[in-house]
Design an enzyme around this catalytic site. Sequence first.
Site, PDB file in Angstrom:
ATOM      1  N   GLY A  77       0.825  -1.214   0.000  1.00  0.00           N
ATOM      2  CA  GLY A  77       0.000   0.000   0.000  1.00  0.00           C
ATOM      3  C   GLY A  77       0.854   1.257   0.000  1.00  0.00           C
ATOM      4  N   SER A  78       0.327   2.270   0.672  1.00  0.00           N
ATOM      5  CA  SER A  78       0.950   3.599   0.566  1.00  0.00           C
ATOM      6  C   SER A  78       2.365   3.663   1.128  1.00  0.00           C
ATOM      7  CB  SER A  78       0.092   4.625   1.295  1.00  0.00           C
ATOM      8  OG  SER A  78      -1.198   4.615   0.748  1.00  0.00           O
ATOM      9  N   THR A  79       2.749   2.696   1.957  1.00  0.00           N
ATOM     10  CA  THR A  79       4.123   2.738   2.482  1.00  0.00           C
ATOM     11  C   THR A  79       5.136   2.626   1.342  1.00  0.00           C
ATOM     12  OG1 THR A  79       3.907   0.371   2.910  1.00  0.00           O
ATOM     13  CG2 THR A  79       3.693   1.837   4.798  1.00  0.00           C
ATOM     14  N   PHE A  80       4.661   2.203   0.155  1.00  0.00           N
ATOM     15  CA  PHE A  80       5.583   2.061  -0.971  1.00  0.00           C
ATOM     16  C   PHE A  80       5.737   3.372  -1.737  1.00  0.00           C
ATOM     17  CE2 PHE A  80       6.866   0.392  -5.175  1.00  0.00           C
ATOM     18  CZ  PHE A  80       7.940  -0.384  -4.768  1.00  0.00           C
ATOM     19  N   LYS A  81       4.895   4.364  -1.437  1.00  0.00           N
ATOM     20  CA  LYS A  81       4.910   5.605  -2.214  1.00  0.00           C
ATOM     21  C   LYS A  81       6.257   6.325  -2.194  1.00  0.00           C
ATOM     22  CE  LYS A  81      -0.050   6.473  -2.178  1.00  0.00           C
ATOM     23  NZ  LYS A  81      -1.145   7.058  -1.423  1.00  0.00           N
TER      24      LYS A  81
END
Lengths: 197, 586
Positions: free
Chosen positions: B307-311
């Site tokens: 999820g967003s932790t990969f942004k």
Amino acid sequence: MVASSNSRRAVSRSTNFRPVRSDRPGQPSQALRKSRSAAMSPIPLKKPGMRSVNSSASRPTPFAPRNSRTTLQAMPDRMPLPGWLRLLKQTEKASLMVAFGLVSAAVATYGWAVYSQQLWGSNFNRLNTLRRDERQLLKSSELMKNDIARHNDPKQYGLVPRNAEHIVVIPPAPLRSALPTRSTVDPKAKPITPIGY
Amino acid sequence: MARRQSEFPRRRTRTQVPEAKPSLFRLRLVWMVLLGGCTLLGLNLLRLQVLQASDLLTRAKQQQTTLLKPFSPRRPVVDRNGNAIAIDEQVYTVFVHPRYFDRQSNSDVAKLIAPLVNQKPEDLQKKFDASKTGIKLTEQLEENTAQRIKDLRIDGIDFIPSSRRVYPQQELLANIIGYVDLQKQSQGGIETTYEHLLKPQEKSVRLNKTGGGTILPDGVPNGFVYQDDQRLQLTIDSRMQRAIQDIVNRQVSSFGAKRGLVIVMDANDGAILSMVTNPTFDPNEYWKVKDLAALKNWGLTDLYEPGSTFKPLNVAIALEAGTIKLDDYFYDSGSLMIEGWPINNSDNAARGSIGLTDIMRYSSNVGMVRIAQTMKPSVYYSWLERIGLGQYTGVDLPFEAQGYIKPRQTYMTSPIEVATTSFGQGFSMTPIQLAKLHSMLANGGKMVTPHVVKGLYDGQGRPFWQPKQSMPKQVFSPKNTKAILRMMEAVVDSGTGKAAQVPGYRVAGKTGTAQKATEGGGYSTYRFITSFVGIFPVDNPRYVVLSVLDEPQGQAYGGTTAAPIVSEVIKVVAGIEQVPPSKPDP
């Protein structure tokens, strides 16, 4: 024994019978009288066919007459031993010493061998016991640590979990100006000029 | 003289003994007796030396020799500070043979032994009466108790030694260390990975012994008695682990989550300082585990969509690829349609033209899609491969799962793949891999390998063996990672990750709330994996803290569930590692 043996040997042997003479002073004993007559008699003491048992029992001890002028002659020195025999005797002595030394060393070595093995065995057991104790000590102390952390309230031991709030930050002191360096050379000392000789 | 003369007549009267005549019979008899004796002796010699030789030799060896087999324990495992977390101890299996109870009756022996083996004397006596030999009294009897039974000097008790692995910290490090089963087989964790370093060398030698039983050390090989004191040291700090375990257990139950984990990693070298997973198990009693899922370390065995932790990583890729600049702005329309699929921001807000920092701060999905669209799909895919997506991390723990990414062809042909990947969905990785990727942002772009083992050290702390770490590959430039950390700091300061703030420390972070993929395809609308990755201190970045919760109940987001955990963890880590409070950028 034959009469011809009435020689130096017989005389020297007679000296061994001195106690006989002390029977009674002044009167020669019966044995002595017999021996005198035997010494003077030209007839051989041992007749052929006589039984040796009887002859030895009745044979008078040859004894030089007290009044005779014959003197005792000293025995000649022993014949010098031949070199090989002397060497052999010395070798015997030396080897005896060596043998004695070797036997003592062997006994000592054997004793040490037996003792050292026993020593090894007992020390090996001791080592194993110590290792066991070490393991158990380690295990107990770790179990105790875990127990304190898990089941007891750490605060009762005066312990609190370490946290960011426990950090004491000491700000570094401001930089001080460098101290003036002192010259190590004494300004008054005159420079020494090297002189070659 | 007179006495002598009186003897003569007696001698004369002595009787003459007639001479014995030689007898041939007697000669033969004696000869035969001697010959017969010699023959018998010879036959006996033949019997002893030839016919029964091997049997006698075996019996002599049995009596005169002993197999000396000193206890050689499996090497201990210690944590970073030297606290033992796995040690071997000697235990005994005890067999009883009542036939040999010479002096005592069965009931006497039962009474003596019963309290030592925690059994009732009556039960023991029943056992003893039932059989004359080969009764198994107990297993796993500790050395001390065994010694107390030995001291009773009862004949007919047999002690079979074996070893047992003890984990004094119980379930604290079970997910990392694994366990050794009763058959001495390592099962999981570093017990498996480092089996070659931990396994003891079984030494044994056959020695002579005296009649009294004293061992004669002739023929003991050199170094036989020597045991090294080497132990395997981990990078894990068990104090930190314990403090974090309390936090995780508490938060998992308070959010009603299925499971949770925290990984703390030193970004400089990839050393894992703490790795807590919930649920876990007690390796001392592994057979009592009811849920088999507790036996695995799901931080590296299970894949999830980050999820967003990969942004932040996508932003770093785009910066490195040179398709965006730090001061670029992107239009956030709130929603997008790609290939007929709608893409929305999580809060459905449209923020208009925003910079990179705001895209991160508000976790804008649309903004991320715009950033990803600046790159050619082939370039983007190459970068994803370069940072290790779809690969193993190389962590020194067993059963690591390989990450998953769709094939290159899919990315080339369908723009939706690029779009979903830009906000961290459509591919999967393990939590440990996410921590590894974020450590690149913390250490200036170097790819380090996560590991839990520091090396093999002796009792004085001298290293004997250390794992070879390859030179870390420089993936991102330090300038870009520094800028991204500042963007992530904004997330914690004023964005979705406010709950991760720690007074005195500058924390960078990123929330993540990913929908879980369902068995039937597509995503679940109510099952989430919430996560938060934090990096601190921003002025001197070193520690990466990742927290993941699986299926927390209610309206759960990364910023509300995982971020508070990270905040608590950072306080603990800062305290134990003595991290000085942060300073603002000059």
